[in-house]
Design a protein around this motif. Sequence first.
Motif, PDB file in Angstrom:
ATOM      1  N   GLY A 209       0.782  -1.237   0.000  1.00 18.51           N
ATOM      2  CA  GLY A 209       0.000   0.000   0.000  1.00 18.51           C
ATOM      3  C   GLY A 209       0.809   1.279   0.000  1.00 18.51           C
ATOM      4  N   SER A 210       2.111   1.162   0.266  1.00 14.09           N
ATOM      5  CA  SER A 210       2.914   2.374   0.370  1.00 14.09           C
ATOM      6  C   SER A 210       2.880   3.188  -0.942  1.00 14.09           C
ATOM      7  CB  SER A 210       4.342   1.944   0.682  1.00 14.09           C
ATOM      8  OG  SER A 210       5.113   3.028   0.970  1.00 14.09           O
ATOM      9  N   HIS A 211       3.058   2.482  -2.054  1.00 15.78           N
ATOM     10  CA  HIS A 211       3.075   3.120  -3.374  1.00 15.78           C
ATOM     11  C   HIS A 211       1.719   3.754  -3.699  1.00 15.78           C
ATOM     12  CE1 HIS A 211       3.948   3.532  -7.612  1.00 15.78           C
ATOM     13  NE2 HIS A 211       2.913   2.783  -7.924  1.00 15.78           N
ATOM     14  N   GLU A 212       0.652   3.006  -3.400  1.00 12.98           N
ATOM     15  CA  GLU A 212      -0.691   3.490  -3.737  1.00 12.98           C
ATOM     16  C   GLU A 212      -1.106   4.652  -2.830  1.00 12.98           C
ATOM     17  OE1 GLU A 212       0.165   0.300  -3.287  1.00 12.98           O
ATOM     18  OE2 GLU A 212       0.154  -0.277  -5.396  1.00 12.98           O
ATOM     19  N   ILE A 213      -0.701   4.599  -1.549  1.00 11.93           N
ATOM     20  CA  ILE A 213      -1.014   5.710  -0.641  1.00 11.93           C
ATOM     21  C   ILE A 213      -0.299   6.954  -1.149  1.00 11.93           C
ATOM     22  CG2 ILE A 213      -0.621   6.646   1.691  1.00 11.93           C
ATOM     23  CD1 ILE A 213      -0.908   3.766   2.749  1.00 11.93           C
ATOM     24  N   HIS A 214       0.965   6.757  -1.533  1.00  9.97           N
ATOM     25  CA  HIS A 214       1.774   7.875  -2.007  1.00  9.97           C
ATOM     26  C   HIS A 214       1.142   8.532  -3.239  1.00  9.97           C
ATOM     27  CE1 HIS A 214       5.530  10.048  -2.011  1.00  9.97           C
ATOM     28  NE2 HIS A 214       5.490   9.992  -3.325  1.00  9.97           N
ATOM     29  N   ASN A 215       0.551   7.706  -4.098  1.00  9.09           N
ATOM     30  CA  ASN A 215      -0.067   8.239  -5.321  1.00  9.09           C
ATOM     31  C   ASN A 215      -1.504   8.695  -5.089  1.00  9.09           C
ATOM     32  OD1 ASN A 215       2.238   7.687  -6.642  1.00  9.09           O
ATOM     33  ND2 ASN A 215       1.464   5.909  -7.760  1.00  9.09           N
ATOM     34  N   GLY A 216      -1.957   8.627  -3.850  1.00  5.16           N
ATOM     35  CA  GLY A 216      -3.324   9.044  -3.532  1.00  5.16           C
ATOM     36  C   GLY A 216      -4.367   8.156  -4.167  1.00  5.16           C
ATOM     37  N   GLU A 217      -4.030   6.874  -4.370  1.00  3.71           N
ATOM     38  CA  GLU A 217      -4.951   5.982  -5.091  1.00  3.71           C
ATOM     39  C   GLU A 217      -5.797   5.132  -4.163  1.00  3.71           C
ATOM     40  OE1 GLU A 217      -2.243   3.578  -7.269  1.00  3.71           O
ATOM     41  OE2 GLU A 217      -1.754   5.149  -8.702  1.00  3.71           O
ATOM     42  N   LEU A 218      -5.623   5.291  -2.840  1.00  5.09           N
ATOM     43  CA  LEU A 218      -6.282   4.338  -1.952  1.00  5.09           C
ATOM     44  C   LEU A 218      -7.311   4.954  -1.044  1.00  5.09           C
ATOM     45  CD1 LEU A 218      -3.899   1.651  -0.561  1.00  5.09           C
ATOM     46  CD2 LEU A 218      -5.775   1.447  -2.137  1.00  5.09           C
ATOM     47  N   ASN A 219      -8.345   4.176  -0.821  1.00  6.89           N
ATOM     48  CA  ASN A 219      -9.355   4.550   0.140  1.00  6.89           C
ATOM     49  C   ASN A 219      -9.422   3.385   1.121  1.00  6.89           C
ATOM     50  OD1 ASN A 219     -11.691   4.850   1.521  1.00  6.89           O
ATOM     51  ND2 ASN A 219     -13.022   4.952  -0.293  1.00  6.89           N
ATOM     52  N   GLU A 220      -9.180   3.666   2.404  1.00  5.44           N
ATOM     53  CA  GLU A 220      -9.053   2.545   3.350  1.00  5.44           C
ATOM     54  C   GLU A 220     -10.336   1.740   3.508  1.00  5.44           C
ATOM     55  OE1 GLU A 220      -7.993   4.661   7.063  1.00  5.44           O
ATOM     56  OE2 GLU A 220      -9.946   3.972   7.773  1.00  5.44           O
ATOM     57  N   LYS A 221     -11.449   2.283   3.009  1.00  4.14           N
ATOM     58  CA  LYS A 221     -12.709   1.537   3.124  1.00  4.14           C
ATOM     59  C   LYS A 221     -12.915   0.616   1.925  1.00  4.14           C
ATOM     60  CE  LYS A 221     -15.026   4.508   6.276  1.00  4.14           C
ATOM     61  NZ  LYS A 221     -14.009   5.562   6.458  1.00  4.14           N
ATOM     62  N   ASP A 222     -11.999   0.676   0.969  1.00  5.07           N
ATOM     63  CA  ASP A 222     -12.201  -0.032  -0.279  1.00  5.07           C
ATOM     64  C   ASP A 222     -10.868  -0.638  -0.737  1.00  5.07           C
ATOM     65  OD1 ASP A 222     -13.425  -0.830  -2.562  1.00  5.07           O
ATOM     66  OD2 ASP A 222     -13.312   1.111  -3.573  1.00  5.07           O
TER      67      ASP A 222
END
Length: 669
Positions: free
Chosen positions: A343-356
């Motif tokens: 998730g580090s890469h996706e969090i960094h790119n603003g691609e993640l929603n912790e509910k999904d």
Amino acid sequence: MFSPAPLPNNNISIIGHVDAGKTTLSHLLSTTASTASFDRAPESQSRGMTLDLGFSSFTHSDPSSNLPPRQFTIVDCPGHTSLIRQVMSASTIVDSVILVVSAVSSVQLQTVECCVIGDAVLEKRKEQSIEDRGSGVIVITKVDLIEGGITGSKYKSVVSDIKNLTLHTNFESCPILPCQVSPSLSSTSWRTAILTSISQSIGNPIRTLSPTENFYFQIDHCFTVKGQGTILTGTVLTGSIKVNDLIELPSLGKVVKVKGIQSFQTSVEFIKKGDRAGICVAGLDAKNLERTVAVTPKSLKSLKAGIFQIKRVRMFEKVLKSGGKFHMSLGNETVMGVCTFFGSHEIHNGELNEKDLLDKDYLTQSMYIDDYDTRDDDSIDPMRYKTTKIEEQYCYIRFERSVWAPEGCQVIGSRLDSDFECRLAFTGQILVEGEVEERLRFYTEKEKTCYCSKLDTKYIRSSDSARLYFSVICRDLFGKGAQMNSFKGLKVTTINGEIGSITEAFGTEGKFRVEFPKGLDVEPTVGEEMFLKFRKVRGDKTNKMWQDHIILPEKVNRKIIVSESDLVIVAPHLPKPPEKKKPLKPFPHIEESKTDKLTGKVDKIKENNIYIVSGLFLPETDVKLHIGDSVIVKGKDLSGQIIAAFGKAGKCKVEISGDVGLGDKIETV
Ligand SMILES: Nc1nc2c(ncn2[C@@H]2O[C@H](COP(=O)(O)OP(=O)(O)O)[C@@H](O)[C@H]2O)c(=O)[nH]1
Ligand SMILES: [Mg+2]
């Protein structure tokens, strides 16, 4: 007859190094003891230390606040390193913590681990408002034993040690209070000061019950009272029950009736979230019940795995590797578990929603990444954790056996078998329960390079009359006579990031045509590199080159250029050719492979069909990106797979079943 409704109850654990004065402080503060308090157990008495959680309580009303009187339950924790599991188990039932530091010894090894656990307790309440969530309290004990007492330099240095320890933690702004308890001195004023501080700093935990909330009771002790039945003492984490309700003990698979409830020696009819109580039931053997749970019948599923949002412990000085095993403490259990960090890469790119989090692609992370911006900078001291920022990310944890854990539980990952100064590695909060690994697609980024060998015809693009190339011929991706059909449709990216797709073979030398549906805005040159970028998904047996994330532009209309006069009619003012963009820097995890086939040789033979191969990669190559690549043994009909990097010189571990010898030539395919 039952007594009136009990006062709101707050649970606080007292934690710190062994001999810091925790039990003495619990005694000083409390007015009511439970069956397990103040080291009463015979073994504690004979060894002179706390071996188990001790429960006691006091009530307090703060004249300076509007709050009603409250009951505080103190959980006195053991301080010895071998008993840290109990401190972690207590952390799941308390709302806040008192961290105890002896003025004589200051911050010690166990103070550090206790600080981590206390920090995790306070983290649980981060969602509450600042006034409600409180801050914890730190007490410096034994100030009567240091020179100068609370005005001396020793006291100042202890305060400074504590401030260093608690920097960047939830304790950062909590009150630090002195205390002394000795038979020859009066402790009343110290007690009053600490009680007031507790009442003001512990906050006001939310206890609202939703109508559908299931009962979850974490049991810490269990004993039989002749003529009455079995008493289960513990803390209610969610829901409520009343006398005559049914409760289930999932570890025994039994449902029993609640015969009576007591809270600190007072009979009560009803208990709810946050209350400490003893529940009397019939027909159970007390021996089978230590450290388990009682719940609303059929409401609890055991937990085998889950996704946790986690944060590494700054003081844990080792790399957290994906695939690594840690002790996982959750609820009142500690079990081994295997971690996959992501998730580090996706969090960094603003691609993640912790509910999904499910049904998504994640870049494979070989380890926890402390600071995404410096993740590939080998020049940075690997022990930098102490100073750099620590970023949250996700971890899929598979437990070695099922555990009972409350909804939304916290986890502490540790290496309790190690002699590290801080054995606690990370803390986290569950987000998704269950064995959901099939719904997380972990990929590695791959890239093959080909070269533009010829430019096709130019066309006139209808939308803007630009005169552009819409296709090129490429070479060096496939061998002679390769079956081109299976490669049709694969997407190719130019150095300027323009995307086309392979449409057909060109000639017999392995060349092929790439069509760019909207034309090439930046004119390519012969010999220019082009890239076949794709993802390899972990566990994908088909070995497919995944390119779903690369979007082919929509096709635009175009006109063939028949003559120069065409140009004059269709595009009287030819637009200026766009400036050549700088080539896109490839993603740092990716390196360019110049050739398809790489050759090396067997350097070492290990057990279980594992071989160390040198020469396949350059020392600067990130071999991890090639894990899963197939290899063959030249001259022998054997094949295998790269399974890991080995050392720093570009060597790798390869698994091949069959008779492989030292010096055998290995090739990638
Ligand atoms: N002089 C003095 N002795 C203390 C004080 N607090 C605790 N002690 C003593 O320190 C020893 C360890 O205390 P204890 O509460 O058992 O420590 P724990 O291991 O942290 O629970 C005991 O002998 C206590 O009597 C204090 O404030 N002053
Ligand atoms: Mg003690």
